[in-house]
Design a protein around this motif. Structure first.
Motif, PDB file in Angstrom:
ATOM      1  N   ALA A   1      -2.725 -15.687  -6.020  1.00 28.20           N
ATOM      2  CA  ALA A   1      -3.089 -16.465  -5.618  1.00 28.20           C
ATOM      3  C   ALA A   1      -4.962 -16.807  -5.646  1.00 28.20           C
ATOM      4  CB  ALA A   1      -2.498 -16.374  -4.210  1.00 28.20           C
TER       5      ALA A   1
ATOM      6  N   LEU B   1     -13.149 -11.450  -3.837  1.00 28.41           N
ATOM      7  CA  LEU B   1     -13.208 -10.020  -3.204  1.00 28.41           C
ATOM      8  C   LEU B   1     -12.121  -9.462  -3.180  1.00 28.41           C
ATOM      9  CD1 LEU B   1     -15.413 -10.210  -0.013  1.00 28.41           C
ATOM     10  CD2 LEU B   1     -17.040  -8.903  -2.689  1.00 28.41           C
TER      11      LEU B   1
ATOM     12  N   GLU C   1      -9.007  -3.489  -5.508  1.00 31.66           N
ATOM     13  CA  GLU C   1      -9.393  -2.580  -6.862  1.00 31.66           C
ATOM     14  C   GLU C   1     -10.065  -3.762  -8.162  1.00 31.66           C
ATOM     15  OE1 GLU C   1      -8.151   0.914  -5.936  1.00 31.66           O
ATOM     16  OE2 GLU C   1      -7.521   0.186  -4.277  1.00 31.66           O
TER      17      GLU C   1
ATOM     18  N   TYR D   1      -4.646  -5.651  -9.450  1.00 32.70           N
ATOM     19  CA  TYR D   1      -3.615  -4.139  -9.297  1.00 32.70           C
ATOM     20  C   TYR D   1      -2.093  -5.225  -8.258  1.00 32.70           C
ATOM     21  CZ  TYR D   1      -3.184  -0.295  -6.027  1.00 32.70           C
ATOM     22  OH  TYR D   1      -3.171   1.089  -5.985  1.00 32.70           O
TER      23      TYR D   1
ATOM     24  N   SER E   1       0.332  -9.124  -8.959  1.00 33.47           N
ATOM     25  CA  SER E   1       0.438  -9.773 -10.157  1.00 33.47           C
ATOM     26  C   SER E   1       0.514  -9.076 -11.399  1.00 33.47           C
ATOM     27  CB  SER E   1      -0.722 -10.574 -10.066  1.00 33.47           C
ATOM     28  OG  SER E   1      -0.840 -11.391  -8.615  1.00 33.47           O
TER      29      SER E   1
ATOM     30  N   ARG F   1       2.233  -6.374 -11.578  1.00 31.50           N
ATOM     31  CA  ARG F   1       3.672  -5.423 -11.484  1.00 31.50           C
ATOM     32  C   ARG F   1       4.772  -6.502 -12.096  1.00 31.50           C
ATOM     33  NH1 ARG F   1       1.335  -0.937  -8.479  1.00 31.50           N
ATOM     34  NH2 ARG F   1      -0.314  -0.697  -7.974  1.00 31.50           N
TER      35      ARG F   1
ATOM     36  N   GLY G   1       8.270  -9.254 -12.590  1.00 32.21           N
ATOM     37  CA  GLY G   1       8.655  -9.225 -13.716  1.00 32.21           C
ATOM     38  C   GLY G   1       8.886 -10.473 -14.982  1.00 32.21           C
TER      39      GLY G   1
ATOM     40  N   SER H   1     -13.926  -4.200  -4.514  1.00 29.02           N
ATOM     41  CA  SER H   1     -15.400  -3.967  -3.198  1.00 29.02           C
ATOM     42  C   SER H   1     -13.608  -4.472  -1.979  1.00 29.02           C
ATOM     43  CB  SER H   1     -15.942  -5.794  -3.461  1.00 29.02           C
ATOM     44  OG  SER H   1     -16.555  -5.443  -4.451  1.00 29.02           O
TER      45      SER H   1
ATOM     46  N   CYS I   1      -5.736 -13.854   0.630  1.00 27.04           N
ATOM     47  CA  CYS I   1      -5.137 -13.524  -0.385  1.00 27.04           C
ATOM     48  C   CYS I   1      -4.514 -12.691  -0.479  1.00 27.04           C
ATOM     49  CB  CYS I   1      -5.453 -14.914  -1.669  1.00 27.04           C
ATOM     50  SG  CYS I   1      -5.939 -16.408  -2.291  1.00 27.04           S
ATOM     51  N   GLY I   2      -4.369 -11.682   0.288  1.00 26.77           N
ATOM     52  CA  GLY I   2      -3.878 -10.315  -0.195  1.00 26.77           C
ATOM     53  C   GLY I   2      -2.442 -10.050   0.202  1.00 26.77           C
ATOM     54  N   ASN I   3      -2.188 -10.983  -0.291  1.00 26.55           N
ATOM     55  CA  ASN I   3      -0.350 -11.149   0.782  1.00 26.55           C
ATOM     56  C   ASN I   3       0.354  -9.908   0.948  1.00 26.55           C
ATOM     57  OD1 ASN I   3       2.124 -11.645  -0.144  1.00 26.55           O
ATOM     58  ND2 ASN I   3       2.034 -12.654  -1.660  1.00 26.55           N
TER      59      ASN I   3
ATOM     60  N   VAL J   1      10.451  -1.692 -11.352  1.00 24.57           N
ATOM     61  CA  VAL J   1      10.679  -2.468 -13.183  1.00 24.57           C
ATOM     62  C   VAL J   1      10.230  -1.423 -14.068  1.00 24.57           C
ATOM     63  CG1 VAL J   1       9.633  -3.880 -15.010  1.00 24.57           C
ATOM     64  CG2 VAL J   1       9.695  -4.086 -12.382  1.00 24.57           C
TER      65      VAL J   1
ATOM     66  N   TYR K   1      16.371  -8.545 -12.569  1.00 25.36           N
ATOM     67  CA  TYR K   1      16.126  -9.395 -13.366  1.00 25.36           C
ATOM     68  C   TYR K   1      15.725  -8.756 -14.410  1.00 25.36           C
ATOM     69  CZ  TYR K   1      12.178  -7.901 -10.482  1.00 25.36           C
ATOM     70  OH  TYR K   1      11.908  -6.804  -9.840  1.00 25.36           O
TER      71      TYR K   1
ATOM     72  N   LEU L   1       5.068  -4.044  -4.553  1.00 21.54           N
ATOM     73  CA  LEU L   1       5.410  -4.526  -2.997  1.00 21.54           C
ATOM     74  C   LEU L   1       5.192  -6.358  -3.238  1.00 21.54           C
ATOM     75  CD1 LEU L   1       3.332  -2.534  -0.118  1.00 21.54           C
ATOM     76  CD2 LEU L   1       5.289  -2.536  -1.281  1.00 21.54           C
TER      77      LEU L   1
ATOM     78  N   GLY M   1       9.370 -13.386  -4.091  1.00 24.24           N
ATOM     79  CA  GLY M   1       9.405 -13.865  -5.142  1.00 24.24           C
ATOM     80  C   GLY M   1       9.578 -14.678  -6.544  1.00 24.24           C
TER      81      GLY M   1
ATOM     82  N   VAL N   1       4.609 -15.593  -9.476  1.00 25.03           N
ATOM     83  CA  VAL N   1       4.298 -16.299 -10.041  1.00 25.03           C
ATOM     84  C   VAL N   1       3.823 -18.219 -10.589  1.00 25.03           C
ATOM     85  CG1 VAL N   1       4.689 -16.442 -12.957  1.00 25.03           C
ATOM     86  CG2 VAL N   1       5.127 -13.936 -11.842  1.00 25.03           C
TER      87      VAL N   1
HETATM   88  C1  LIG Z   1       8.405  -5.423  -8.443  1.00 25.05           C
HETATM   89  C2  LIG Z   1       7.804  -7.007  -8.482  1.00 25.05           C
HETATM   90  C3  LIG Z   1       8.718  -7.976  -9.759  1.00 25.05           C
HETATM   91  C4  LIG Z   1       8.660  -9.615  -9.033  1.00 25.05           C
HETATM   92  N1  LIG Z   1       9.176 -10.498 -10.384  1.00 25.05           N
HETATM   93  C5  LIG Z   1       8.656 -11.898 -10.041  1.00 25.05           C
HETATM   94  C6  LIG Z   1       9.015 -12.192 -11.081  1.00 25.05           C
HETATM   95  O1  LIG Z   1       9.271 -12.152 -11.794  1.00 25.05           O
HETATM   96  N2  LIG Z   1       8.681 -13.744 -10.784  1.00 25.05           N
HETATM   97  C7  LIG Z   1       7.520 -14.024  -9.593  1.00 25.05           C
HETATM   98  O2  LIG Z   1       7.814 -15.613  -9.304  1.00 25.05           O
HETATM   99  N3  LIG Z   1       7.426 -13.189  -8.474  1.00 25.05           N
HETATM  100  C8  LIG Z   1       8.274 -12.040  -8.846  1.00 25.05           C
HETATM  101  N4  LIG Z   1       7.378 -10.702  -7.570  1.00 25.05           N
HETATM  102  C9  LIG Z   1       6.508 -11.719  -6.894  1.00 25.05           C
HETATM  103  C10 LIG Z   1       5.208 -12.132  -6.827  1.00 25.05           C
HETATM  104  O3  LIG Z   1       4.183 -11.146  -8.118  1.00 25.05           O
HETATM  105  C11 LIG Z   1       4.615 -12.072  -5.835  1.00 25.05           C
HETATM  106  O4  LIG Z   1       4.814 -13.752  -5.515  1.00 25.05           O
HETATM  107  C12 LIG Z   1       2.295 -12.711  -6.186  1.00 25.05           C
HETATM  108  O5  LIG Z   1       2.166 -11.915  -7.594  1.00 25.05           O
HETATM  109  C13 LIG Z   1       2.084 -12.762  -5.582  1.00 25.05           C
HETATM  110  O6  LIG Z   1       0.738 -12.824  -5.646  1.00 25.05           O
HETATM  111  P1  LIG Z   1      -0.825 -13.146  -4.609  1.00 25.05           P
HETATM  112  O7  LIG Z   1      -1.722 -12.701  -5.821  1.00 25.05           O
HETATM  113  O8  LIG Z   1      -0.322 -13.479  -3.775  1.00 25.05           O
HETATM  114  O9  LIG Z   1      -0.724 -11.418  -4.397  1.00 25.05           O
HETATM  115  P2  LIG Z   1      -1.243 -10.044  -4.891  1.00 25.05           P
HETATM  116  O10 LIG Z   1      -0.596 -10.552  -6.378  1.00 25.05           O
HETATM  117  O11 LIG Z   1      -0.482  -8.873  -4.790  1.00 25.05           O
HETATM  118  O12 LIG Z   1      -2.685  -9.384  -5.099  1.00 25.05           O
HETATM  119  C14 LIG Z   1      -3.110  -9.587  -3.277  1.00 25.05           C
HETATM  120  C15 LIG Z   1      -4.528  -8.359  -4.304  1.00 25.05           C
HETATM  121  O13 LIG Z   1      -5.625  -8.548  -2.769  1.00 25.05           O
HETATM  122  C16 LIG Z   1      -6.367  -7.278  -2.929  1.00 25.05           C
HETATM  123  N5  LIG Z   1      -6.157  -7.337  -1.072  1.00 25.05           N
HETATM  124  C17 LIG Z   1      -5.902  -6.727  -0.455  1.00 25.05           C
HETATM  125  N6  LIG Z   1      -5.889  -6.584   0.656  1.00 25.05           N
HETATM  126  C18 LIG Z   1      -7.409  -6.657   0.386  1.00 25.05           C
HETATM  127  C19 LIG Z   1      -8.827  -6.687   1.311  1.00 25.05           C
HETATM  128  N7  LIG Z   1      -8.899  -6.042   2.884  1.00 25.05           N
HETATM  129  N8  LIG Z   1      -9.457  -6.632   0.300  1.00 25.05           N
HETATM  130  C20 LIG Z   1      -9.856  -7.187  -0.927  1.00 25.05           C
HETATM  131  N9  LIG Z   1      -8.579  -6.926  -1.729  1.00 25.05           N
HETATM  132  C21 LIG Z   1      -7.590  -7.241  -0.962  1.00 25.05           C
HETATM  133  C22 LIG Z   1      -4.636  -6.978  -3.343  1.00 25.05           C
HETATM  134  O14 LIG Z   1      -5.550  -5.184  -4.148  1.00 25.05           O
HETATM  135  C23 LIG Z   1      -4.567  -7.316  -4.313  1.00 25.05           C
HETATM  136  O15 LIG Z   1      -4.545  -7.601  -6.263  1.00 25.05           O
HETATM  137  C24 LIG Z   1       7.410 -10.507  -7.889  1.00 25.05           C
HETATM  138  C25 LIG Z   1       7.108  -8.810  -7.230  1.00 25.05           C
HETATM  139  C26 LIG Z   1       7.054  -7.661  -7.295  1.00 25.05           C
HETATM  140  C27 LIG Z   1       5.908  -6.598  -6.962  1.00 25.05           C
END
Ligand SMILES: Cc1cc2nc3c(=O)[nH]c(=O)nc-3n(C[C@H](O)[C@H](O)[C@H](O)COP(=O)(O)OP(=O)(O)OC[C@H]3O[C@@H](n4cnc5c(N)ncnc54)[C@H](O)[C@@H]3O)c2cc1C
Length: 419
Positions: A36, A54, A57, A61, A64, A66, A68, A203, A228-230, A251, A281, A333, A359, A362
């Motif tokens: 995101a 920013l 990690e 990490y 995104s 980790r 499936g 950061s 976008c920390g979700n 996984v 899955y 998570l 879920g 991606v």
């Molecule tokens: C095991 C597993 C299997 C999944 N399988 C699927 C699938 O097959 N298909 C699918 O569509 N979705 C799947 N999902 C869901 C999908 O991975 C997520 O919906 C998507 O990756 C969310 O992206 P994001 O960028 O919102 O969050 P994330 O990828 O969680 O990124 C958030 C980032 O924010 C950073 N962050 C948090 N707080 C701070 C802060 N204070 N300062 C700086 N950085 C910070 C974190 O370190 C992290 O890197 C799965 C999730 C998991 C955990």
């Protein structure tokens, strides 16, 4: 040497990026380097905005890096749930946006991550008649909304798609599929940097005051902030945290399978998920490993004996693999919302957020980045549709974990009993 976090990290490479040191200003500061955050940074930079991201990690990490790797062309919520929230016209827009998001992913992958191994073909596999009827309802609803692709199969026809006796039927969805999500994310990050964005790692944002964002090493004064920390954001913004429940999923990746065996288990090389709430899955990687995910756990603790549990789950679907070696095992998570519709919106005129992809992130994270960038540059019509959706906080306050664990136990029991 530190072992790679996941099989994805073991099979993808990215440059090390600087941490933020000192003060700087910019148009947009994105917090979080998952799909995101990086998509938002890419869309903003492409629109000429000076963008800083920013990440606490390293890029990827969180979920995104980790997940499936399943590419799903829909919202996680039933069409009827969406319709109750945003009416018929809104549902039309949501339906079209979900389809647009897959087209965008194809385009982004081709331009920025041709190594991401994007493949199409998907089975929503059903374990019993109740699930089959439910999936038929989804299939008919999708067809009624104009997506003619999906079809229901069962019995002998199913065996042409998957070498497992566990399932009695499935919906075939030709426009969903699979990808190496970390190579895809790394490609988007390279694209964002090429478009002028600056990405910092290590950061962690510790404090935000209006649009001044502070880390241990410095501060960014931005015109606009995007959270976008979700599920990994923790308690940084109480209002956002309340609407997303972090759910752990796990996984396992096996040793490479023999060519003949892989072809027997996956005759059409599709990605598969079952229809349980705590679903399994799985799919084959490019080097013919089984990548098998299962969840969900509402407890923050990694279950004891996880490897044995995953092995039993794999053997339940594919008895031929009861002795297979597991080479990689990890958890992550997922951020879910109560209604399973992503929470994309604003908490102040120039403070945006995207979370709760439930879920399906991606694909849908790309859409979130695009819609937020549109809103920042003056067209918030699509963001407003997402803001119409009511996202209730999870009930139970500090007790919400135990209440959900109890609720989940019942749901799992129901799936197990097949009722
Ligand atoms: C095991 C597993 C299997 C999944 N399988 C699927 C699938 O097959 N298909 C699918 O569509 N979705 C799947 N999902 C869901 C999908 O991975 C997520 O919906 C998507 O990756 C969310 O992206 P994001 O960028 O919102 O969050 P994330 O990828 O969680 O990124 C958030 C980032 O924010 C950073 N962050 C948090 N707080 C701070 C802060 N204070 N300062 C700086 N950085 C910070 C974190 O370190 C992290 O890197 C799965 C999730 C998991 C955990």
């Amino acid at each position: 040497m530190t072992p790679p976090l996941t099989w994805y990290h073991a099979t993808a490479s990215a440059p090390e990026r600087d941490r933020l040191i000192g003060d700087r200003s910019c148009d947009v500061c994105v917090i979080g380097g998952g799909l995101a955050g990086v998509s938002t940074a890419l869309h903003c930079a492409e629109r000429g905005l000076d963008t800083v991201l920013l990440e606490a990690e390293t890029i990827g990490y969180g979920a995104s890096g980790r997940n499936g790797g399943q590419v799903l062309q829909s919202l996680s919520a039933d069409v009827s749930v969406v319709e109750r929230q945003v009416g018929r016209d809104g549902t039309r827009m949501f339906f079209d946006m979900a389809r647009e998001a897959v087209e965008d992913l194809k385009d982004r992958a081709a331009r920025h991550a041709p190594d991401a191994d994007l493949r199409f073909g998907y089975l929503h596999a059903t374990l019993n008649e109740r699930q089959f009827d439910g999936m038929r309802g989804v299939c008919e609803a999708w067809q009624a909304w104009g997506y003619a692709g999906p079809k229901m199969i069962r019995g002998a026809e199913l065996r042409e798609w998957i070498g497992s006796d566990r399932f009695m039927g499935a919906m075939v969805d030709p426009e969903s599929g699979q990808i190496h999500p970390l190579r895809y994310l790394y490609g988007l990050a390279r694209g964002a940097e090429a478009a002028g964005a600056t990405l910092f790692e290590h950061s962690a944002v510790l404090d935000v005051d209006g649009t001044v964002v502070r880390t241990a090493g410095g501060a960014v004064t931005a015109r606009t902030v995007v959270y976008c920390g979700n599920a990994y954001l923790g308690g940084l913004v109480a209002k956002l945290r309340a609407k997303v429940m972090p759910v752990a999923s796990f996984v396992a990746v096996t040793e490479p399978l023999a060519e003949e065996l892989a072809a027997k288990l996956f005759p059409q090389d599709v990605a598969v998920a079952d229809c349980n709430v705590a679903l399994d899955y799985f799919r084959l990687t490019e080097d013919r490993r089984l990548l098998f995910g299962s969840g969900a756990s509402y407890s923050a603790i990694t279950p004891p004996g996880l490897e044995g549990t995953m092995r039993r789950k794999i053997a339940r679907v594919f008895p031929d693999l009861s002795d297979v070696r597991i080479d990689h095992l990890w958890g992550g998570l997922i951020g879910i919302t109560i209604n399973r519709i992503p929470d994309i919106g604003r908490t102040a005129p120039n403070v945006f957020h995207a979370q709760g992809f439930s879920g399906q992130g991606v694909v849908l994270t790309g859409l979130a980045g695009k819609i937020i960038a549109e809103a920042i540059t003056g067209d918030d019509s699509r963001l407003k549709l997402f803001e119409k959706v009511r996202h209730l906080p999870f009930p139970g306050g500090p007790l919400r974990m135990p209440a959900l664990v109890a609720g989940m136990a019942w749901v799992k029991a129901r799936d197990w009993l097949g009722i």
